[in-house]
Scaffold this motif. Structure first.
Motif, short mmCIF file in Angstrom:
data_model
loop_
_atom_site.label_atom_id
_atom_site.label_comp_id
_atom_site.label_asym_id
_atom_site.label_seq_id
_atom_site.Cartn_x
_atom_site.Cartn_y
_atom_site.Cartn_z
N LEU A 1 37.05 34.08 34.31
CA LEU A 1 36.74 35.49 34.55
C LEU A 1 38.01 36.33 34.62
CD1 LEU A 1 33.82 35.19 37.13
CD2 LEU A 1 33.67 35.93 34.74
N PHE A 2 39.06 35.80 35.24
CA PHE A 2 40.32 36.55 35.36
C PHE A 2 40.95 36.78 33.99
CE2 PHE A 2 40.96 34.59 39.83
CZ PHE A 2 40.06 35.49 40.37
N GLY A 3 40.57 36.01 32.99
CA GLY A 3 41.05 36.23 31.63
C GLY A 3 40.51 37.53 31.02
N TYR A 4 39.45 38.07 31.59
CA TYR A 4 38.87 39.32 31.10
C TYR A 4 39.55 40.55 31.70
CZ TYR A 4 34.94 36.62 29.26
OH TYR A 4 34.16 35.73 28.56
N ALA A 5 39.85 40.48 32.98
CA ALA A 5 40.39 41.65 33.67
C ALA A 5 40.78 41.26 35.09
CB ALA A 5 39.34 42.77 33.73
N SER A 6 41.49 42.18 35.73
CA SER A 6 41.76 42.06 37.15
C SER A 6 40.67 42.86 37.86
CB SER A 6 43.13 42.64 37.51
OG SER A 6 44.15 41.90 36.88
N PRO A 7 39.72 42.18 38.50
CA PRO A 7 38.62 42.93 39.11
C PRO A 7 39.06 43.66 40.37
CG PRO A 7 38.45 40.61 39.66
CD PRO A 7 39.60 40.75 38.69
N TYR A 8 38.42 44.77 40.61
CA TYR A 8 38.64 45.49 41.86
C TYR A 8 38.05 44.70 43.03
CZ TYR A 8 38.06 48.99 45.50
OH TYR A 8 38.10 49.65 46.70
N GLU A 9 36.89 44.06 42.76
CA GLU A 9 36.18 43.36 43.83
C GLU A 9 35.51 42.10 43.29
OE1 GLU A 9 32.40 44.08 46.89
OE2 GLU A 9 33.07 45.70 45.62
#
Length: 188
Positions: A139-147
């Protein structure tokens, strides 16, 4: 919730991570049809949904990337129980990618829910913590999530949640981690 309103004076719209709203009865049938269309491999236009949310004033929304059934909405290399095993877009579909790209294009904060409980890849297995961290890495490969949200319902007791949260903080230091009380009680 009424508790947050009594204690803090917050209205339900001011609380991030509050209880899921009840779907109005007049919308249920339409949502069933759209869900069935997606399962049958017909096109589902997620970017349009995100644009609608942004126009309505939303700055953040959360995608359930994997619920307790264990089905991953991205083509995970750690399980075949994901969108890659569906007819949708010939097994090449990726809901997480569509969601993330639409959120970025509309300047919205990305939030993901990843169920701690997994009934497909049994969360009581000794290697479940590694499996869970591997899915987070994907999942972190997609983006840096806010939450990131982990509700804690039936959360596996064999997982060292303190280690999982340290792993998240190292990989994504600016991500808000929301955890249910069942996880927090473990000392995480």
């Amino acid at each position: 919730s009424s508790a947050a309103e009594r204690i803090f004076g917050w209205k339900s719209g001011e609380v991030v991570g509050g209880p899921n709203p009840v779907i109005p009865p007049q919308m249920v049938e339409g949502l069933k049809i759209r869900f069935q269309e997606m399962l049958e491999g017909r096109t589902y236009n997620l970017p349009v949904e995100v644009v609608s949310l942004r126009k309505a004033g939303a700055r953040q929304t959360m995608l359930v990337t994997k619920h307790s059934c264990g089905f991953a909405l991205w083509p995970s290399k750690y399980t075949d129980y994901s969108v890659k095993s569906t007819p949708w877009q010939g097994g090449k579909g990726d809901v997480v990618k569509l969601f993330t790209e639409a959120m970025k294009a509309n300047d919205m904060r990305i939030a993901w829910y990843l169920s701690p409980w997994d009934t497909k890849y049994t969360s009581s297995k000794s290697d479940y913590e590694t499996y869970f961290k591997n899915q987070l890495t994907e999942l972190f490969g997609y983006a840096s999530p806010y939450e990131l949200e982990f509700d804690g319902f039936n959360a596996p007791t064999g997982v060292n949640w303190k280690s999982v949260f340290a792993f998240i903080r190292e990989a994504q230091p600016n991500t808000l981690i929301w955890a249910g009380p069942e996880i927090v009680r473990t000392g995480a």
